[in-house]
Design a protein around this motif. Structure first.
Motif, PDB file in Angstrom:
ATOM      1  N   ARG A  80       0.804  -1.218   0.000  1.00  0.00           N
ATOM      2  CA  ARG A  80       0.000   0.000   0.000  1.00  0.00           C
ATOM      3  C   ARG A  80       0.841   1.274   0.000  1.00  0.00           C
ATOM      4  O   ARG A  80       0.307   2.355  -0.147  1.00  0.00           O
ATOM      5  N   ASP A  81       2.150   1.140   0.160  1.00  0.00           N
ATOM      6  CA  ASP A  81       3.029   2.308   0.170  1.00  0.00           C
ATOM      7  C   ASP A  81       3.080   2.913  -1.235  1.00  0.00           C
ATOM      8  O   ASP A  81       3.373   2.231  -2.211  1.00  0.00           O
ATOM      9  N   ALA A  82       2.821   4.191  -1.340  1.00  0.00           N
ATOM     10  CA  ALA A  82       2.765   4.857  -2.645  1.00  0.00           C
ATOM     11  C   ALA A  82       4.147   5.006  -3.278  1.00  0.00           C
ATOM     12  O   ALA A  82       4.249   5.211  -4.484  1.00  0.00           O
ATOM     13  N   HIS A  83       5.201   4.910  -2.504  1.00  0.00           N
ATOM     14  CA  HIS A  83       6.548   5.112  -3.033  1.00  0.00           C
ATOM     15  C   HIS A  83       7.102   3.874  -3.753  1.00  0.00           C
ATOM     16  O   HIS A  83       8.141   3.958  -4.393  1.00  0.00           O
ATOM     17  N   LEU A  84       6.429   2.735  -3.618  1.00  0.00           N
ATOM     18  CA  LEU A  84       6.942   1.531  -4.272  1.00  0.00           C
ATOM     19  C   LEU A  84       6.800   1.626  -5.786  1.00  0.00           C
ATOM     20  O   LEU A  84       7.717   1.335  -6.522  1.00  0.00           O
ATOM     21  N   GLY A  85       5.645   1.986  -6.245  1.00  0.00           N
ATOM     22  CA  GLY A  85       5.439   2.249  -7.658  1.00  0.00           C
ATOM     23  C   GLY A  85       5.539   1.034  -8.552  1.00  0.00           C
ATOM     24  O   GLY A  85       5.505  -0.120  -8.128  1.00  0.00           O
ATOM     25  N   ALA A  86       5.702   1.321  -9.838  1.00  0.00           N
ATOM     26  CA  ALA A  86       5.715   0.278 -10.858  1.00  0.00           C
ATOM     27  C   ALA A  86       6.996  -0.542 -10.825  1.00  0.00           C
ATOM     28  O   ALA A  86       6.985  -1.721 -11.174  1.00  0.00           O
ATOM     29  N   ALA A  87       8.097   0.048 -10.403  1.00  0.00           N
ATOM     30  CA  ALA A  87       9.364  -0.687 -10.369  1.00  0.00           C
ATOM     31  C   ALA A  87       9.279  -1.874  -9.428  1.00  0.00           C
ATOM     32  O   ALA A  87       9.760  -2.973  -9.740  1.00  0.00           O
ATOM     33  N   SER A  88       8.641  -1.685  -8.287  1.00  0.00           N
ATOM     34  CA  SER A  88       8.479  -2.775  -7.330  1.00  0.00           C
ATOM     35  C   SER A  88       7.600  -3.875  -7.919  1.00  0.00           C
ATOM     36  O   SER A  88       7.870  -5.065  -7.730  1.00  0.00           O
ATOM     37  N   LEU A  89       6.565  -3.490  -8.621  1.00  0.00           N
ATOM     38  CA  LEU A  89       5.683  -4.472  -9.241  1.00  0.00           C
ATOM     39  C   LEU A  89       6.433  -5.279 -10.302  1.00  0.00           C
ATOM     40  O   LEU A  89       6.269  -6.497 -10.390  1.00  0.00           O
ATOM     41  N   VAL A  90       7.272  -4.634 -11.071  1.00  0.00           N
ATOM     42  CA  VAL A  90       8.059  -5.340 -12.084  1.00  0.00           C
ATOM     43  C   VAL A  90       9.048  -6.290 -11.424  1.00  0.00           C
ATOM     44  O   VAL A  90       9.208  -7.444 -11.855  1.00  0.00           O
ATOM     45  N   GLU A  91       9.703  -5.846 -10.356  1.00  0.00           N
ATOM     46  CA  GLU A  91      10.664  -6.708  -9.667  1.00  0.00           C
ATOM     47  C   GLU A  91       9.989  -7.947  -9.103  1.00  0.00           C
ATOM     48  O   GLU A  91      10.513  -9.067  -9.212  1.00  0.00           O
ATOM     49  N   VAL A  92       8.851  -7.773  -8.468  1.00  0.00           N
ATOM     50  CA  VAL A  92       8.135  -8.922  -7.914  1.00  0.00           C
ATOM     51  C   VAL A  92       7.614  -9.805  -9.042  1.00  0.00           C
ATOM     52  O   VAL A  92       7.596 -11.030  -8.914  1.00  0.00           O
ATOM     53  N   GLY A  93       7.225  -9.212 -10.146  1.00  0.00           N
ATOM     54  CA  GLY A  93       6.808 -10.012 -11.300  1.00  0.00           C
ATOM     55  C   GLY A  93       7.928 -10.895 -11.813  1.00  0.00           C
ATOM     56  O   GLY A  93       7.713 -12.068 -12.140  1.00  0.00           O
ATOM     57  N   ILE A  94       9.132 -10.361 -11.876  1.00  0.00           N
ATOM     58  CA  ILE A  94      10.283 -11.155 -12.300  1.00  0.00           C
ATOM     59  C   ILE A  94      10.554 -12.264 -11.289  1.00  0.00           C
ATOM     60  O   ILE A  94      10.810 -13.420 -11.654  1.00  0.00           O
ATOM     61  N   PHE A  95      10.472 -11.940  -9.993  1.00  0.00           N
ATOM     62  CA  PHE A  95      10.699 -12.930  -8.946  1.00  0.00           C
ATOM     63  C   PHE A  95       9.688 -14.071  -9.038  1.00  0.00           C
ATOM     64  O   PHE A  95      10.054 -15.249  -9.011  1.00  0.00           O
ATOM     65  N   VAL A  96       8.416 -13.727  -9.171  1.00  0.00           N
ATOM     66  CA  VAL A  96       7.378 -14.749  -9.279  1.00  0.00           C
ATOM     67  C   VAL A  96       7.560 -15.542 -10.576  1.00  0.00           C
ATOM     68  O   VAL A  96       7.339 -16.759 -10.608  1.00  0.00           O
ATOM     69  N   GLY A  97       7.984 -14.883 -11.648  1.00  0.00           N
ATOM     70  CA  GLY A  97       8.235 -15.596 -12.899  1.00  0.00           C
ATOM     71  C   GLY A  97       9.329 -16.635 -12.770  1.00  0.00           C
ATOM     72  O   GLY A  97       9.194 -17.761 -13.267  1.00  0.00           O
ATOM     73  N   VAL A  98      10.412 -16.289 -12.075  1.00  0.00           N
ATOM     74  CA  VAL A  98      11.494 -17.255 -11.857  1.00  0.00           C
ATOM     75  C   VAL A  98      11.004 -18.423 -11.005  1.00  0.00           C
ATOM     76  O   VAL A  98      11.315 -19.588 -11.260  1.00  0.00           O
ATOM     77  N   LEU A  99      10.210 -18.123  -9.976  1.00  0.00           N
ATOM     78  CA  LEU A  99       9.662 -19.196  -9.139  1.00  0.00           C
ATOM     79  C   LEU A  99       8.710 -20.085  -9.919  1.00  0.00           C
ATOM     80  O   LEU A  99       8.713 -21.311  -9.761  1.00  0.00           O
ATOM     81  N   LEU A 100       7.879 -19.490 -10.780  1.00  0.00           N
ATOM     82  CA  LEU A 100       6.980 -20.291 -11.605  1.00  0.00           C
ATOM     83  C   LEU A 100       7.755 -21.153 -12.590  1.00  0.00           C
ATOM     84  O   LEU A 100       7.357 -22.288 -12.872  1.00  0.00           O
ATOM     85  N   LEU A 101       8.861 -20.635 -13.096  1.00  0.00           N
ATOM     86  CA  LEU A 101       9.710 -21.439 -13.967  1.00  0.00           C
ATOM     87  C   LEU A 101      10.244 -22.669 -13.220  1.00  0.00           C
ATOM     88  O   LEU A 101      10.245 -23.783 -13.757  1.00  0.00           O
ATOM     89  N   GLY A 102      10.656 -22.463 -11.970  1.00  0.00           N
ATOM     90  CA  GLY A 102      11.105 -23.596 -11.155  1.00  0.00           C
ATOM     91  C   GLY A 102       9.980 -24.567 -10.870  1.00  0.00           C
ATOM     92  O   GLY A 102      10.173 -25.787 -10.869  1.00  0.00           O
ATOM     93  N   LEU A 103       8.790 -24.057 -10.635  1.00  0.00           N
ATOM     94  CA  LEU A 103       7.636 -24.913 -10.377  1.00  0.00           C
ATOM     95  C   LEU A 103       7.257 -25.714 -11.621  1.00  0.00           C
ATOM     96  O   LEU A 103       6.940 -26.907 -11.528  1.00  0.00           O
ATOM     97  N   VAL A 104       7.307 -25.091 -12.780  1.00  0.00           N
ATOM     98  CA  VAL A 104       7.039 -25.810 -14.035  1.00  0.00           C
ATOM     99  C   VAL A 104       8.085 -26.898 -14.247  1.00  0.00           C
ATOM    100  O   VAL A 104       7.758 -28.023 -14.643  1.00  0.00           O
ATOM    101  N   HIS A 105       9.335 -26.594 -13.963  1.00  0.00           N
ATOM    102  CA  HIS A 105      10.401 -27.588 -14.096  1.00  0.00           C
ATOM    103  C   HIS A 105      10.152 -28.774 -13.162  1.00  0.00           C
ATOM    104  O   HIS A 105      10.303 -29.930 -13.558  1.00  0.00           O
ATOM    105  N   ALA A 106       9.750 -28.488 -11.922  1.00  0.00           N
ATOM    106  CA  ALA A 106       9.456 -29.563 -10.970  1.00  0.00           C
ATOM    107  C   ALA A 106       8.275 -30.394 -11.450  1.00  0.00           C
ATOM    108  O   ALA A 106       8.277 -31.621 -11.315  1.00  0.00           O
ATOM    109  N   GLY A 107       7.265 -29.741 -12.003  1.00  0.00           N
ATOM    110  CA  GLY A 107       6.115 -30.471 -12.520  1.00  0.00           C
ATOM    111  C   GLY A 107       6.461 -31.356 -13.692  1.00  0.00           C
ATOM    112  O   GLY A 107       5.971 -32.486 -13.803  1.00  0.00           O
TER     113      GLY A 107
END
Length: 121
Positions: free
Chosen positions: A84-111
């Motif tokens: 909810r912090d307004a200072h995080l902005g779009a950059a934080s969303l992109v960083e977390v998107g990349i993080f979740v993408g890497v984790l999903l890649l690992g999950l797909v590999h495990a599957g």
């Protein structure tokens, strides 16, 4: 100069604590070495047989799944709390998107390797 004094005080306190712990250990620890004390001991198993043995790597998949499922929680929960912090902005969303993408890649590999199948019996 105050910041450097604080850092120096923390470093000095750390060095003093480690030195004190080593001195107390030297004073309290037994000094007589016995045959049992000098024997190699690991994981509660007494050493028998040859010194070389082949180990199984099946536990690597459990460690891999732990990283996929636990590490994401360690990083995503704090991020969600401050979302909810307004200072995080779009950059934080992109960083977390990349993080979740890497984790999903690992999950797909495990599957694909069949590590997510639940086998009973």
């Amino acid at each position: 100069m105050e910041g450097y004094l604080v850092v120096a005080a923390v470093v000095l306190a750390g060095v003093l604590l480690v030195t004190a712990a080593m001195a107390v250990r030297r004073l309290l620890a037994p000094r007589a070495a016995t045959e049992a004390g000098l024997r190699t001991y690991e994981s509660g198993v007494d050493p028998v047989g040859a010194g070389w043995a082949q180990s199984q790597v099946r536990y690597l998949s459990f460690a891999f799944l732990y990283v996929v499922f636990a590490v994401d929680a360690v990083y995503l929960f704090p991020w969600a709390l401050v979302l909810r912090d307004a200072h995080l902005g779009a950059a934080s969303l992109v960083e977390v998107g990349i993080f979740v993408g890497v984790l999903l890649l690992g999950l797909v590999h495990a599957g694909r390797r069949g590590l997510l199948r639940w086998e009973t019996g």
